[in-house]
Design a protein around this motif. Structure first.
Motif, PDB file in Angstrom:
ATOM      1  N   GLU A  53      57.106 -20.475  -4.895  1.00 22.55           N
ATOM      2  CA  GLU A  53      58.139 -19.603  -4.329  1.00 22.55           C
ATOM      3  C   GLU A  53      58.454 -18.454  -5.282  1.00 22.55           C
ATOM      4  OE1 GLU A  53      61.389 -22.250  -3.615  1.00 22.55           O
ATOM      5  OE2 GLU A  53      60.503 -23.074  -1.791  1.00 22.55           O
ATOM      6  N   SER A  54      58.493 -18.745  -6.567  1.00 18.57           N
ATOM      7  CA  SER A  54      58.762 -17.703  -7.565  1.00 18.57           C
ATOM      8  C   SER A  54      57.655 -16.656  -7.572  1.00 18.57           C
ATOM      9  CB  SER A  54      58.902 -18.314  -8.957  1.00 18.57           C
ATOM     10  OG  SER A  54      59.981 -19.194  -9.004  1.00 18.57           O
ATOM     11  N   LEU A  55      56.419 -17.108  -7.486  1.00 22.09           N
ATOM     12  CA  LEU A  55      55.294 -16.164  -7.469  1.00 22.09           C
ATOM     13  C   LEU A  55      55.332 -15.280  -6.226  1.00 22.09           C
ATOM     14  CD1 LEU A  55      52.413 -18.393  -8.864  1.00 22.09           C
ATOM     15  CD2 LEU A  55      53.638 -16.556 -10.027  1.00 22.09           C
ATOM     16  N   VAL A  56      55.646 -15.869  -5.079  1.00 21.35           N
ATOM     17  CA  VAL A  56      55.751 -15.085  -3.849  1.00 21.35           C
ATOM     18  C   VAL A  56      56.885 -14.071  -3.967  1.00 21.35           C
ATOM     19  CG1 VAL A  56      56.318 -15.228  -1.381  1.00 21.35           C
ATOM     20  CG2 VAL A  56      54.689 -16.831  -2.386  1.00 21.35           C
ATOM     21  N   THR A  57      58.005 -14.492  -4.534  1.00 23.51           N
ATOM     22  CA  THR A  57      59.137 -13.586  -4.717  1.00 23.51           C
ATOM     23  C   THR A  57      58.773 -12.442  -5.654  1.00 23.51           C
ATOM     24  OG1 THR A  57      60.690 -15.405  -4.365  1.00 23.51           O
ATOM     25  CG2 THR A  57      61.549 -13.443  -5.455  1.00 23.51           C
ATOM     26  N   LEU A  58      58.110 -12.749  -6.759  1.00 15.65           N
ATOM     27  CA  LEU A  58      57.690 -11.702  -7.690  1.00 15.65           C
ATOM     28  C   LEU A  58      56.713 -10.733  -7.038  1.00 15.65           C
ATOM     29  CD1 LEU A  58      57.269 -13.671 -11.040  1.00 15.65           C
ATOM     30  CD2 LEU A  58      58.970 -11.926 -10.507  1.00 15.65           C
ATOM     31  N   LEU A  59      55.808 -11.246  -6.241  1.00 16.88           N
ATOM     32  CA  LEU A  59      54.863 -10.390  -5.530  1.00 16.88           C
ATOM     33  C   LEU A  59      55.592  -9.471  -4.553  1.00 16.88           C
ATOM     34  CD1 LEU A  59      51.882  -9.659  -5.008  1.00 16.88           C
ATOM     35  CD2 LEU A  59      51.909 -11.392  -3.202  1.00 16.88           C
ATOM     36  N   ALA A  60      56.535 -10.038  -3.799  1.00 16.74           N
ATOM     37  CA  ALA A  60      57.302  -9.232  -2.837  1.00 16.74           C
ATOM     38  C   ALA A  60      58.114  -8.163  -3.551  1.00 16.74           C
ATOM     39  CB  ALA A  60      58.212 -10.132  -2.005  1.00 16.74           C
ATOM     40  N   ILE A  61      58.722  -8.508  -4.667  1.00 17.97           N
ATOM     41  CA  ILE A  61      59.513  -7.531  -5.427  1.00 17.97           C
ATOM     42  C   ILE A  61      58.611  -6.447  -5.980  1.00 17.97           C
ATOM     43  CG2 ILE A  61      60.860  -7.227  -7.539  1.00 17.97           C
ATOM     44  CD1 ILE A  61      62.137  -9.953  -6.937  1.00 17.97           C
ATOM     45  N   SER A  62      57.441  -6.816  -6.477  1.00 16.08           N
ATOM     46  CA  SER A  62      56.542  -5.805  -7.029  1.00 16.08           C
ATOM     47  C   SER A  62      56.081  -4.831  -5.951  1.00 16.08           C
ATOM     48  CB  SER A  62      55.342  -6.454  -7.721  1.00 16.08           C
ATOM     49  OG  SER A  62      54.450  -7.001  -6.777  1.00 16.08           O
ATOM     50  N   ILE A  63      55.806  -5.339  -4.756  1.00 15.01           N
ATOM     51  CA  ILE A  63      55.405  -4.465  -3.653  1.00 15.01           C
ATOM     52  C   ILE A  63      56.561  -3.546  -3.271  1.00 15.01           C
ATOM     53  CG2 ILE A  63      54.794  -4.414  -1.200  1.00 15.01           C
ATOM     54  CD1 ILE A  63      53.194  -7.012  -1.713  1.00 15.01           C
ATOM     55  N   LEU A  64      57.750  -4.106  -3.152  1.00 16.17           N
ATOM     56  CA  LEU A  64      58.920  -3.317  -2.776  1.00 16.17           C
ATOM     57  C   LEU A  64      59.201  -2.216  -3.795  1.00 16.17           C
ATOM     58  CD1 LEU A  64      61.289  -3.039  -0.766  1.00 16.17           C
ATOM     59  CD2 LEU A  64      62.579  -4.553  -2.260  1.00 16.17           C
ATOM     60  N   VAL A  65      59.193  -2.556  -5.072  1.00 15.80           N
ATOM     61  CA  VAL A  65      59.453  -1.563  -6.112  1.00 15.80           C
ATOM     62  C   VAL A  65      58.349  -0.513  -6.145  1.00 15.80           C
ATOM     63  CG1 VAL A  65      59.601  -1.250  -8.614  1.00 15.80           C
ATOM     64  CG2 VAL A  65      60.881  -3.077  -7.514  1.00 15.80           C
ATOM     65  N   PHE A  66      57.112  -0.935  -6.001  1.00 15.06           N
ATOM     66  CA  PHE A  66      55.996   0.012  -6.021  1.00 15.06           C
ATOM     67  C   PHE A  66      56.125   1.020  -4.879  1.00 15.06           C
ATOM     68  CE2 PHE A  66      51.645   1.489  -5.497  1.00 15.06           C
ATOM     69  CZ  PHE A  66      51.254   1.668  -6.816  1.00 15.06           C
ATOM     70  N   VAL A  67      56.427   0.535  -3.686  1.00 15.45           N
ATOM     71  CA  VAL A  67      56.570   1.431  -2.533  1.00 15.45           C
ATOM     72  C   VAL A  67      57.784   2.337  -2.697  1.00 15.45           C
ATOM     73  CG1 VAL A  67      57.031   1.465  -0.044  1.00 15.45           C
ATOM     74  CG2 VAL A  67      55.310  -0.067  -0.966  1.00 15.45           C
ATOM     75  N   MET A  68      58.889   1.790  -3.198  1.00 19.99           N
ATOM     76  CA  MET A  68      60.090   2.609  -3.391  1.00 19.99           C
ATOM     77  C   MET A  68      59.839   3.713  -4.418  1.00 19.99           C
ATOM     78  SD  MET A  68      63.112  -0.251  -3.220  1.00 19.99           S
ATOM     79  CE  MET A  68      64.326   0.846  -3.875  1.00 19.99           C
ATOM     80  N   LEU A  69      59.186   3.382  -5.512  1.00 16.29           N
ATOM     81  CA  LEU A  69      58.894   4.392  -6.522  1.00 16.29           C
ATOM     82  C   LEU A  69      57.955   5.459  -5.991  1.00 16.29           C
ATOM     83  CD1 LEU A  69      58.537   2.290  -9.787  1.00 16.29           C
ATOM     84  CD2 LEU A  69      60.345   3.887  -9.186  1.00 16.29           C
ATOM     85  N   TYR A  70      57.076   5.069  -5.086  1.00 19.63           N
ATOM     86  CA  TYR A  70      56.137   6.017  -4.498  1.00 19.63           C
ATOM     87  C   TYR A  70      56.878   7.041  -3.638  1.00 19.63           C
ATOM     88  CZ  TYR A  70      52.067   7.730  -1.962  1.00 19.63           C
ATOM     89  OH  TYR A  70      51.098   8.518  -1.422  1.00 19.63           O
ATOM     90  N   HIS A  71      57.953   6.604  -2.998  1.00 15.25           N
ATOM     91  CA  HIS A  71      58.684   7.485  -2.092  1.00 15.25           C
ATOM     92  C   HIS A  71      59.867   8.198  -2.746  1.00 15.25           C
ATOM     93  CE1 HIS A  71      56.435   6.603   1.495  1.00 15.25           C
ATOM     94  NE2 HIS A  71      56.489   5.323   1.211  1.00 15.25           N
ATOM     95  N   VAL A  72      60.250   7.810  -3.948  1.00 15.84           N
ATOM     96  CA  VAL A  72      61.404   8.425  -4.605  1.00 15.84           C
ATOM     97  C   VAL A  72      61.100   9.844  -5.049  1.00 15.84           C
ATOM     98  CG1 VAL A  72      62.820   8.327  -6.679  1.00 15.84           C
ATOM     99  CG2 VAL A  72      62.505   6.301  -5.303  1.00 15.84           C
ATOM    100  N   GLY A  73      59.983  10.048  -5.641  1.00 20.86           N
ATOM    101  CA  GLY A  73      59.664  11.378  -6.126  1.00 20.86           C
ATOM    102  C   GLY A  73      58.224  11.462  -6.575  1.00 20.86           C
TER     103      GLY A  73
END
Length: 155
Positions: A11-31
């Motif tokens: 569960e921790s690994l899945v959560t870390l993967l989901a967070i990494s995807i979310l942060v990566f996509v957010m950073l891509y769209h921020v600027g």
């Protein structure tokens, strides 16, 4: 017990993967890092060259896969702003971070434990109410504001 631990680890690994995807996509769209790194009068050719050098011209999925592959090898990449390895910058700042963490832990133990004991001995007493009010205030105050106030007091 081992199955519980394995399930929690998964569960921790899945959560870390989901967070990494979310942060990566957010950073891509921020600027656009290219706009931040190059001066305003940079030509389109310069912008495209830097975009290609940083790998930002590739599809988002390819960029993410490349990022995760490097991360799995322990390569945190290069800082866009300083041009230095991020891992090296983290190692340089680790001693100050550890010192600050240990100081905070010492203060928490030296102040919190005695206050907790006093509050436990006399739950309706004045000391217990002050300890509870102080802990509630400590949790409620935004850390960025508290940090600025402490800098002003102790600097």
């Amino acid at each position: 017990m081992p199955s519980f631990l394995l399930r929690r680890l998964a569960e921790s690994l899945v959560t870390l993967l989901a967070i990494s995807i979310l942060v990566f996509v957010m950073l891509y769209h921020v600027g656009d890092p290219v706009a931040a790194l190059l001066p305003q009068n940079a030509t389109a050719l310069q912008r495209e060259a830097l975009r290609r050098e940083l790998g930002l011209d590739r599809p988002l999925a390819v960029q993410y896969a490349r990022y995760m592959g490097r991360l799995a090898r322990g390569d945190l990449g290069m800082s866009y702003y300083t041009g230095r390895p991020v891992a090296q910058m983290l190692v340089e700042r680790a001693p100050a971070t550890i010192e600050l963490s240990l100081a905070a832990l010492a203060i928490a133990v030296l102040v919190g434990v005695p206050l907790g004991v006093v509050a436990g001995l006399r739950p309706r007493g004045r000391a217990a109410r002050l300890a509870m009010g102080g802990s509630l205030l400590g949790i409620s105050v935004p850390t960025f504001w508290l940090g600025l106030m402490l800098i002003m007091v102790f600097a």
